[in-house]
Design a protein around this motif. Structure first.
Motif, PDB file in Angstrom:
ATOM      1  N   ILE A 118       0.846  -1.185   0.000  1.00 52.92           N
ATOM      2  CA  ILE A 118       0.000   0.000   0.000  1.00 52.92           C
ATOM      3  C   ILE A 118       0.885   1.241   0.000  1.00 52.92           C
ATOM      4  CG2 ILE A 118      -1.690   1.343   1.303  1.00 52.92           C
ATOM      5  CD1 ILE A 118      -2.805  -1.292   2.352  1.00 52.92           C
ATOM      6  N   VAL A 119       0.628   2.110  -0.953  1.00 57.66           N
ATOM      7  CA  VAL A 119       1.374   3.359  -1.063  1.00 57.66           C
ATOM      8  C   VAL A 119       0.420   4.513  -0.776  1.00 57.66           C
ATOM      9  CG1 VAL A 119       2.689   4.864  -2.583  1.00 57.66           C
ATOM     10  CG2 VAL A 119       2.946   2.377  -2.764  1.00 57.66           C
ATOM     11  N   LYS A 120       0.801   5.385   0.116  1.00 63.87           N
ATOM     12  CA  LYS A 120       0.008   6.555   0.472  1.00 63.87           C
ATOM     13  C   LYS A 120       0.914   7.768   0.485  1.00 63.87           C
ATOM     14  CE  LYS A 120      -3.560   8.859   2.213  1.00 63.87           C
ATOM     15  NZ  LYS A 120      -4.781   9.200   1.449  1.00 63.87           N
ATOM     16  N   ASP A 121       0.807   8.575  -0.578  1.00 64.30           N
ATOM     17  CA  ASP A 121       1.656   9.758  -0.721  1.00 64.30           C
ATOM     18  C   ASP A 121       3.130   9.333  -0.620  1.00 64.30           C
ATOM     19  OD1 ASP A 121      -0.709  11.270  -0.909  1.00 64.30           O
ATOM     20  OD2 ASP A 121      -0.798  11.482   1.265  1.00 64.30           O
ATOM     21  N   SER A 122       3.899  10.023   0.206  1.00 59.42           N
ATOM     22  CA  SER A 122       5.312   9.661   0.371  1.00 59.42           C
ATOM     23  C   SER A 122       5.557   8.963   1.708  1.00 59.42           C
ATOM     24  CB  SER A 122       6.190  10.915   0.294  1.00 59.42           C
ATOM     25  OG  SER A 122       5.835  11.848   1.310  1.00 59.42           O
ATOM     26  N   LEU A 123       4.485   8.515   2.352  1.00 60.17           N
ATOM     27  CA  LEU A 123       4.602   7.907   3.676  1.00 60.17           C
ATOM     28  C   LEU A 123       5.209   6.518   3.606  1.00 60.17           C
ATOM     29  CD1 LEU A 123       1.063   8.865   5.029  1.00 60.17           C
ATOM     30  CD2 LEU A 123       3.227   9.973   5.611  1.00 60.17           C
ATOM     31  N   LYS A 124       6.012   6.186   4.602  1.00 51.74           N
ATOM     32  CA  LYS A 124       6.520   4.829   4.758  1.00 51.74           C
ATOM     33  C   LYS A 124       5.656   4.148   5.825  1.00 51.74           C
ATOM     34  CE  LYS A 124      11.288   5.727   3.369  1.00 51.74           C
ATOM     35  NZ  LYS A 124      12.732   5.619   3.755  1.00 51.74           N
ATOM     36  N   LEU A 125       4.588   3.501   5.381  1.00 54.54           N
ATOM     37  CA  LEU A 125       3.611   2.934   6.306  1.00 54.54           C
ATOM     38  C   LEU A 125       4.166   1.704   7.002  1.00 54.54           C
ATOM     39  CD1 LEU A 125       0.401   3.186   4.096  1.00 54.54           C
ATOM     40  CD2 LEU A 125       1.239   4.806   5.805  1.00 54.54           C
ATOM     41  N   GLU A 126       3.970   1.667   8.310  1.00 52.61           N
ATOM     42  CA  GLU A 126       4.388   0.503   9.087  1.00 52.61           C
ATOM     43  C   GLU A 126       3.156  -0.130   9.713  1.00 52.61           C
ATOM     44  OE1 GLU A 126       7.524  -0.921  12.559  1.00 52.61           O
ATOM     45  OE2 GLU A 126       7.533   1.148  11.857  1.00 52.61           O
ATOM     46  N   PHE A 127       2.804  -1.314   9.225  1.00 51.88           N
ATOM     47  CA  PHE A 127       1.643  -2.031   9.726  1.00 51.88           C
ATOM     48  C   PHE A 127       2.079  -3.015  10.806  1.00 51.88           C
ATOM     49  CE2 PHE A 127       0.284  -1.278   5.172  1.00 51.88           C
ATOM     50  CZ  PHE A 127      -0.616  -0.270   5.476  1.00 51.88           C
ATOM     51  N   ARG A 128       1.629  -2.766  12.034  1.00 49.83           N
ATOM     52  CA  ARG A 128       1.921  -3.695  13.133  1.00 49.83           C
ATOM     53  C   ARG A 128       0.658  -4.387  13.644  1.00 49.83           C
ATOM     54  NH1 ARG A 128       6.638  -1.261  17.083  1.00 49.83           N
ATOM     55  NH2 ARG A 128       8.056  -0.526  15.461  1.00 49.83           N
ATOM     56  N   SER A 129      -0.501  -3.906  13.209  1.00 45.52           N
ATOM     57  CA  SER A 129      -1.768  -4.494  13.630  1.00 45.52           C
ATOM     58  C   SER A 129      -2.454  -5.134  12.435  1.00 45.52           C
ATOM     59  CB  SER A 129      -2.696  -3.422  14.222  1.00 45.52           C
ATOM     60  OG  SER A 129      -2.126  -2.811  15.353  1.00 45.52           O
ATOM     61  N   ILE A 130      -2.999  -6.330  12.649  1.00 46.53           N
ATOM     62  CA  ILE A 130      -3.734  -7.036  11.612  1.00 46.53           C
ATOM     63  C   ILE A 130      -4.877  -7.800  12.260  1.00 46.53           C
ATOM     64  CG2 ILE A 130      -2.252  -9.094  11.691  1.00 46.53           C
ATOM     65  CD1 ILE A 130      -2.595  -9.293   8.621  1.00 46.53           C
ATOM     66  N   ALA A 131      -6.013  -7.862  11.575  1.00 44.55           N
ATOM     67  CA  ALA A 131      -7.168  -8.605  12.071  1.00 44.55           C
ATOM     68  C   ALA A 131      -7.972  -9.056  10.861  1.00 44.55           C
ATOM     69  CB  ALA A 131      -8.021  -7.742  13.000  1.00 44.55           C
ATOM     70  N   GLN A 132      -8.934  -9.934  11.107  1.00 45.21           N
ATOM     71  CA  GLN A 132      -9.732 -10.435   9.999  1.00 45.21           C
ATOM     72  C   GLN A 132     -11.185 -10.618  10.387  1.00 45.21           C
ATOM     73  OE1 GLN A 132      -9.537 -14.638   8.878  1.00 45.21           O
ATOM     74  NE2 GLN A 132      -7.959 -14.943  10.462  1.00 45.21           N
ATOM     75  N   ALA A 133     -12.051 -10.482   9.372  1.00 44.04           N
ATOM     76  CA  ALA A 133     -13.444 -10.883   9.456  1.00 44.04           C
ATOM     77  C   ALA A 133     -13.650 -11.935   8.363  1.00 44.04           C
ATOM     78  CB  ALA A 133     -14.362  -9.681   9.266  1.00 44.04           C
TER      79      ALA A 133
END
Length: 364
Positions: free
Chosen positions: A92-107
């Motif tokens: 996932i790319v959002k502008d120039s942000l370096k996104l760090e995903f540490r949370s994940i969940a599911q339905a």
């Protein structure tokens, strides 16, 4: 009165390779026909497979049948299909942000990933990988989200550090299409220096409608809701606390009564006292356990499924540790010191992830 005879295990560790486990029984005299419960390991060896080696930092895992979904740094997420060996990679790319995903969940039909820092961005990803939608965003210098879980396919929550006087709590009641931040008026106040750790996506624990959230820092407590986040109470804990990198980093409940939490002092990773606590009354009270025993700083702890609450696995700075006596004693089963999180597929298979790797532990 029942006496417990604990059967010890001797482990031979060779880095993160195959481990062999042998039992060394301890004998105890039986008097007056006292009943004895023999506590022993449910396995005698451990095999470790490397499922993924990539330049990723992975702190979020969720098990979806035969697939292992992960959330990582630099906007990366994906899944490993254990049935056919395929690896799906998303970014996932959002502008120039370096996104760090540490949370994940599911339905049922979707995976959710949440970035940690400003801005907090929560994405809903269809499990077929065809649709990615930004469903919540929050901006502010103090924004930092740490963990996310779902009660069911429609209702879920995520927790973050305080932006005001209470912890940040966002809740969905429509399957993750929309999220609403809870007002501080209905949440307990946080102490100065109290927050949460985004170490392993395991500081929210759900059993039915009951929810526990564990904090850390200068104050380390347990927040409890029995009505899916509508009201909250708070309990003190005896775990080490008082500075910004101390307290509870991870917790798990085997059922609605038995829970275990760990963490410690991140800046003193080998300090193995004041870092493990247990509850047997649903979190109303907590007690220190295994003082000066086993591992130091713990990043994640999980109960082994179908173990009657006797068996636990922890990953952290000291390596991978196992207890078969409800956390009273611990033995190292692997020297992997760069694992951040672990989840069980079943009582014989666990998936662990961390720095540049995802591993599978098979217990035999």
């Amino acid at each position: 009165m029942r006496k417990i005879v604990v059967t010890g295990i001797t482990l031979f560790c060779f880095s993160c390779g195959v481990k062999s486990v042998s039992e060394t029984p301890k004998t105890e005299e039986v008097k007056n026909n006292t009943a004895i419960e023999v506590v022993k390991p449910s396995f005698t060896s451990v095999t470790i497979d490397t499922l993924l080696q990539e330049k990723l930092s992975i702190r979020g895992l969720t098990i979806d049948g035969g697939k292992i979904w992960y959330a990582a740094n630099n906007g990366n997420y994906g899944n490993l299909d254990l049935k056919n060996g395929k690896h799906f990679v998303g970014n996932i790319v959002k502008d120039s942000l370096k996104l760090e995903f540490r949370s994940i969940a599911q339905a049922k039909d979707n995976i959710f990933v949440l970035s940690v820092a400003n801005p907090g961005l929560l994405y809903r990803i269809s499990k077929d990988g065809k649709e990615t939608q930004l469903v919540y965003q929050e901006k502010g210098e103090k924004v930092f989200y740490d963990s996310m879980q779902f009660w069911n396919d429609n209702e879920g929550l995520a927790v973050g550090d305080p932006t005001e006087g209470c912890f940040s709590l966002i809740i969905t009641r429509d399957g993750g299409q929309s999220w609403t931040k809870t007002s501080c008026e209905t949440l307990p106040k946080l102490a100065e220096g109290e927050a949460f750790f985004a170490a392993s996506n395991s500081n929210i624990i759900i059993k039915g409608t009951k929810t526990w959230i564990v904090s850390g820092g200068k104050k380390s407590r347990v927040f409890y809701s029995e009505d899916k986040g509508k009201s909250w109470s708070v309990t003190e804990t005896p775990i080490v606390q008082g500075s910004s990198m101390t307290g509870i980093f991870s917790a798990d409940f085997y059922d609605e009564s038995l829970g275990f939490a760990t963490g410690g002092d991140y800046e003193k990773p080998q300090q193995n006292f004041g870092n493990k606590i247990i509850t047997t009354d649903g979190g109303k009270s907590w007690n220190l356990i295994a003082e000066n025993e086993g591992f130091g700083y713990g990043s994640c702890v999980q109960f082994v499924p179908n173990s009657n609450g006797k068996e636990l696995i922890s990953v952290g700075a000291s390596g991978v540790y196992y207890s078969f006596d409800q956390g009273k004693s611990w033995a190292k089963i692997a020297d992997c010191k760069d694992l951040f999180t672990i989840r069980f597929i079943d009582n014989k298979t666990a998936i662990a992830a961390g720095n540049k790797k995802i591993l599978r532990f098979i217990f035999k």
